[in-house]
Design a protein around this motif. Structure first.
Motif, PDB file in Angstrom:
ATOM      1  N   SER A 187      56.719  -9.638 -19.509  1.00 34.88           N
ATOM      2  CA  SER A 187      56.561 -10.925 -18.844  1.00 34.88           C
ATOM      3  C   SER A 187      55.944 -11.936 -19.801  1.00 34.88           C
ATOM      4  CB  SER A 187      55.667 -10.794 -17.614  1.00 34.88           C
ATOM      5  OG  SER A 187      55.447 -12.068 -17.038  1.00 34.88           O
ATOM      6  N   MET A 188      56.331 -13.188 -19.638  1.00 36.23           N
ATOM      7  CA  MET A 188      55.785 -14.270 -20.464  1.00 36.23           C
ATOM      8  C   MET A 188      54.693 -15.042 -19.727  1.00 36.23           C
ATOM      9  SD  MET A 188      57.536 -13.862 -23.216  1.00 36.23           S
ATOM     10  CE  MET A 188      57.338 -15.352 -24.187  1.00 36.23           C
ATOM     11  N   ARG A 189      54.155 -14.462 -18.658  1.00 31.92           N
ATOM     12  CA  ARG A 189      53.210 -15.207 -17.826  1.00 31.92           C
ATOM     13  C   ARG A 189      51.856 -15.425 -18.499  1.00 31.92           C
ATOM     14  NH1 ARG A 189      54.022 -10.304 -15.134  1.00 31.92           N
ATOM     15  NH2 ARG A 189      52.477  -8.778 -15.751  1.00 31.92           N
ATOM     16  N   GLY A 190      51.503 -14.611 -19.507  1.00 33.74           N
ATOM     17  CA  GLY A 190      50.204 -14.774 -20.148  1.00 33.74           C
ATOM     18  C   GLY A 190      49.171 -13.798 -19.596  1.00 33.74           C
ATOM     19  N   PRO A 191      47.873 -14.073 -19.734  1.00 24.88           N
ATOM     20  CA  PRO A 191      47.309 -15.345 -20.195  1.00 24.88           C
ATOM     21  C   PRO A 191      47.480 -15.558 -21.706  1.00 24.88           C
ATOM     22  CG  PRO A 191      45.561 -13.754 -19.831  1.00 24.88           C
ATOM     23  CD  PRO A 191      46.827 -13.104 -19.360  1.00 24.88           C
ATOM     24  N   TRP A 192      47.704 -16.812 -22.084  1.00 29.12           N
ATOM     25  CA  TRP A 192      47.916 -17.194 -23.464  1.00 29.12           C
ATOM     26  C   TRP A 192      46.663 -17.864 -24.028  1.00 29.12           C
ATOM     27  CZ3 TRP A 192      52.430 -15.851 -25.868  1.00 29.12           C
ATOM     28  CH2 TRP A 192      53.487 -15.457 -25.034  1.00 29.12           C
ATOM     29  N   LYS A 193      46.499 -17.759 -25.332  1.00 25.51           N
ATOM     30  CA  LYS A 193      45.418 -18.472 -26.014  1.00 25.51           C
ATOM     31  C   LYS A 193      45.964 -19.050 -27.311  1.00 25.51           C
ATOM     32  CE  LYS A 193      43.561 -14.375 -28.384  1.00 25.51           C
ATOM     33  NZ  LYS A 193      42.360 -13.511 -28.569  1.00 25.51           N
ATOM     34  N   ALA A 194      45.343 -20.138 -27.740  1.00 24.11           N
ATOM     35  CA  ALA A 194      45.779 -20.784 -28.967  1.00 24.11           C
ATOM     36  C   ALA A 194      45.458 -19.909 -30.166  1.00 24.11           C
ATOM     37  CB  ALA A 194      45.116 -22.140 -29.108  1.00 24.11           C
ATOM     38  N   TYR A 195      46.401 -19.837 -31.081  1.00 21.76           N
ATOM     39  CA  TYR A 195      46.175 -19.119 -32.335  1.00 21.76           C
ATOM     40  C   TYR A 195      45.197 -19.939 -33.183  1.00 21.76           C
ATOM     41  CZ  TYR A 195      47.543 -15.664 -35.822  1.00 21.76           C
ATOM     42  OH  TYR A 195      47.551 -14.615 -36.705  1.00 21.76           O
ATOM     43  N   PRO A 196      44.411 -19.291 -34.064  1.00 23.60           N
ATOM     44  CA  PRO A 196      43.460 -20.049 -34.892  1.00 23.60           C
ATOM     45  C   PRO A 196      44.129 -21.238 -35.595  1.00 23.60           C
ATOM     46  CG  PRO A 196      43.097 -17.711 -35.175  1.00 23.60           C
ATOM     47  CD  PRO A 196      44.322 -17.837 -34.317  1.00 23.60           C
ATOM     48  N   ASP A 197      43.427 -22.372 -35.600  1.00 26.84           N
ATOM     49  CA  ASP A 197      43.898 -23.623 -36.211  1.00 26.84           C
ATOM     50  C   ASP A 197      45.047 -24.252 -35.426  1.00 26.84           C
ATOM     51  OD1 ASP A 197      42.041 -23.286 -38.326  1.00 26.84           O
ATOM     52  OD2 ASP A 197      43.467 -21.988 -39.374  1.00 26.84           O
ATOM     53  N   SER A 198      45.221 -23.821 -34.159  1.00 23.80           N
ATOM     54  CA  SER A 198      46.237 -24.430 -33.314  1.00 23.80           C
ATOM     55  C   SER A 198      45.571 -24.891 -32.025  1.00 23.80           C
ATOM     56  CB  SER A 198      47.372 -23.426 -33.025  1.00 23.80           C
ATOM     57  OG  SER A 198      48.412 -24.041 -32.298  1.00 23.80           O
ATOM     58  N   LYS A 199      46.388 -25.267 -31.050  1.00 22.83           N
ATOM     59  CA  LYS A 199      45.876 -25.654 -29.743  1.00 22.83           C
ATOM     60  C   LYS A 199      46.890 -25.268 -28.686  1.00 22.83           C
ATOM     61  CE  LYS A 199      47.546 -30.417 -30.277  1.00 22.83           C
ATOM     62  NZ  LYS A 199      47.144 -31.838 -30.369  1.00 22.83           N
ATOM     63  N   MET A 200      46.442 -25.162 -27.432  1.00 23.26           N
ATOM     64  CA  MET A 200      47.311 -24.720 -26.352  1.00 23.26           C
ATOM     65  C   MET A 200      48.402 -25.749 -26.066  1.00 23.26           C
ATOM     66  SD  MET A 200      46.847 -21.724 -25.189  1.00 23.26           S
ATOM     67  CE  MET A 200      47.901 -21.956 -23.758  1.00 23.26           C
ATOM     68  N   PHE A 201      49.516 -25.242 -25.610  1.00 26.44           N
ATOM     69  CA  PHE A 201      50.622 -26.102 -25.216  1.00 26.44           C
ATOM     70  C   PHE A 201      51.507 -25.320 -24.254  1.00 26.44           C
ATOM     71  CE2 PHE A 201      51.908 -23.650 -28.854  1.00 26.44           C
ATOM     72  CZ  PHE A 201      53.208 -23.243 -28.580  1.00 26.44           C
ATOM     73  N   GLY A 202      52.273 -26.030 -23.427  1.00 29.10           N
ATOM     74  CA  GLY A 202      53.261 -25.407 -22.557  1.00 29.10           C
ATOM     75  C   GLY A 202      52.652 -24.578 -21.432  1.00 29.10           C
ATOM     76  N   ARG A 203      53.549 -24.003 -20.601  1.00 24.23           N
ATOM     77  CA  ARG A 203      53.121 -23.112 -19.532  1.00 24.23           C
ATOM     78  C   ARG A 203      54.312 -22.292 -19.060  1.00 24.23           C
ATOM     79  NH1 ARG A 203      51.125 -26.505 -14.500  1.00 24.23           N
ATOM     80  NH2 ARG A 203      50.917 -24.393 -13.676  1.00 24.23           N
ATOM     81  N   TYR A 204      54.012 -21.145 -18.443  1.00 27.31           N
ATOM     82  CA  TYR A 204      55.062 -20.289 -17.906  1.00 27.31           C
ATOM     83  C   TYR A 204      55.630 -20.912 -16.639  1.00 27.31           C
ATOM     84  CZ  TYR A 204      57.319 -16.449 -15.473  1.00 27.31           C
ATOM     85  OH  TYR A 204      58.229 -15.689 -14.795  1.00 27.31           O
TER      86      TYR A 204
END
Length: 472
Positions: free
Chosen positions: A337-354
């Motif tokens: 499943s692509m539902r997450g929970p997701w976190k930003a990779y280092p030096d990035s920021k969150m974006f999008g949603r399932y």
């Protein structure tokens, strides 16, 4: 001249005309009932191959019975039932504040594009309700309206042309079994039929339920405390020898014929009742007829309850169109499943949603390249709610070969890596996969492995993606 008043029943539609005699100082009102515009019809629910629409072939029944105690047989069409409201042109959009969105592991405001103005949830604490808009089925748990604002404890989206049940990757919905409350519901429009054209939804007290859901159910009631013989998802049927025609009420006879052909699926836990669920206000419950207690309703229901048995095995299935059909075993479907929970990779920021409607992780346009990551742990599969704790629902099988497929569109990629639980050793992984790409991997034999999924989006227009993990 004294004031003239008229009182109308809000449940009916009236045509009103007034005439005034100025010389006599009198007025009269003529009120003529007008037939209310009928509600839009409810189409055949779910695909021809949905478990709701399958007929077992050459079945063998087991010997377990519904317990005598705490299982009053009942047609539930009131406080703890549900109703399907069909959206039509002109219905206004409504925003519903959902504490939880099924499978997304988050709450959010949900915009229902066409929300029927006459929508009323069930009055019981479950507050079930369904809104059907074309192919879209919006399911609610604990729906309510306070100070003009609609809210619910859980919202679930599903397609009415789909199976009507959860999947391994996305197991949740408004009913305990992981299905919509529209599934198996006795509809008002089905009264008068000789046989209802689908399996029925059944609820049992916990003393009739055994822990561990079985196909097609993906979940069970969160409360637990089971002590009975039937797992959530079990198919119960009446034997071919059951004499449906001996029952007193036509509604009872129709239910019995249906349970002989399609059966009924255990979908929920109740309290002290064996419920067969019907649409709210549909008239299937005949405990009272013309305001008087029916002497034959309960004997009919007791006879049905006493004869119900679980399906132990089948030689095959036929779909709604009478064609042979073989269901895909859950472990052979997509496990990821692509539902997450997701976190930003280092030096990035969150974006999008399932997004449950598309089953894709949808990303807005960005002015820079971004990356996010989720982790999935293997877990004890007896905990059917482990998927809510960053775990797989069904663990990939150690040593098995899988195909990893990327589906979506736009400038976006995803990759999978399976690592030792200390994150220091990588067992297997894929390259970055763009939509349309695939890779083959062999799952490691370490039962405690952790899986990481990464999404990398290039700067630029919106994009979407999901990875699927399917047995090769």
């Amino acid at each position: 001249m004294s004031a003239l008043t008229a009182t109308f029943d809000p449940a009916t539609t009236k045509s009103v005309s007034m005439s005034i005699d100025m010389q006599a100082g009198t007025a009269s009102i003529d009120v003529v009932p007008v037939a209310a515009k009928p509600a839009p019809p409810i189409p055949a629910l779910f695909s021809a191959q949905s478990p709701w629409n399958l007929i077992p072939v050459a079945l063998v029944l087991g010997k377990d019975v519904v317990p005598a105690a705490k299982q009053k047989p009942w047609i539930e069409e009131a406080a703890y039932a549900s109703k399907i409201f069909v959206a039509k042109a002109g219905d206004a959009p409504v925003t519903v504040r959902a504490k939880q969105i099924a499978n997304a592991l988050e709450g959010a405001d949900v915009l229902i594009p066409r929300f029927p103005a006459d929508t009323v949830p069930a009055s019981g604490t479950d507050g079930h309700c369904e809104v059907l808009d074309g192919d879209d089925l919006h399911s609610f748990f604990a729906l309510r309206k306070v100070s003009g604002q609609w809210s619910c404890d859980k919202y679930a989206y599903s397609s009415v042309s789909g199976s009507g049940w959860g999947t391994v990757a996305n197991p949740d919905n408004s009913r305990a079994a992981g299905c919509s409350t529209a599934g198996g519901l006795l509809l008002k429009s089905e009264r008068g039929m000789k046989v209802v054209p689908h399996a029925l939804a059944i609820g049992l007290d916990k003393n009739g339920i055994k822990a561990g859901p079985v196909w097609p159910a993906t979940l069970e009631d969160h409360a637990g405390g089971y002590s009975g013989p039937f797992q959530i998802g079990s198919l119960l049927m009446l034997p071919a020898s059951f004499d449906a025609e001996a029952l007193a009420l036509e509604e009872s006879r129709t239910i019995a014929r249906t349970l002989k052909l399609y059966g009924g699926r255990v979908v929920d836990a109740t309290q002290d009742t064996m419920n067969i669920y019907a649409e709210i206000g549909s008239g299937w419950n005949r405990s009272y007829v013309d305001g008087k207690y029916s002497q034959v309703f309960d004997p009919d229901m007791q006879a049905i309850k006493a004869a119900l048995r679980p399906v132990a095995s089948v030689a095959g299935w036929k779909d709604r169109n009478g064609k042979p059909f073989t269901p895909t075993p859950p472990r052979s479907t997509n496990l990821l499943s692509m539902r997450g929970p997701w976190k930003a990779y280092p030096d990035s920021k969150m974006f999008g949603r399932y997004d449950a409607r598309s089953d894709l992780y949808q990303c807005e346009a960005t002015t820079e390249a971004l990356a996010i990551q989720q982790s999935l742990w293997t877990h004890d599969e007896t905990d059917k709610f482990g998927w809510q704790k960053s775990c797989w629902n069904l663990n990939p099988e150690p040593g098995a070969t899988y195909i990893v497929r990327a589906i979506g569109e736009g400038g976006i990629t995803a990759k999978m890596q399976v690592k030792k639980s200390d994150y220091k050793t990588m067992y297997v992984g894929t390259d970055k996969l763009a939509p349309g790409d695939s890779a083959k991997i062999t799952w490691p034999k370490d039962a405690g492995a952790v899986t990481e999924v990464y999404i990398d989006k290039a700067k630029g227009p919106a994009a979407s993606i999901r990875l699927e993990l399917v047995r090769a």
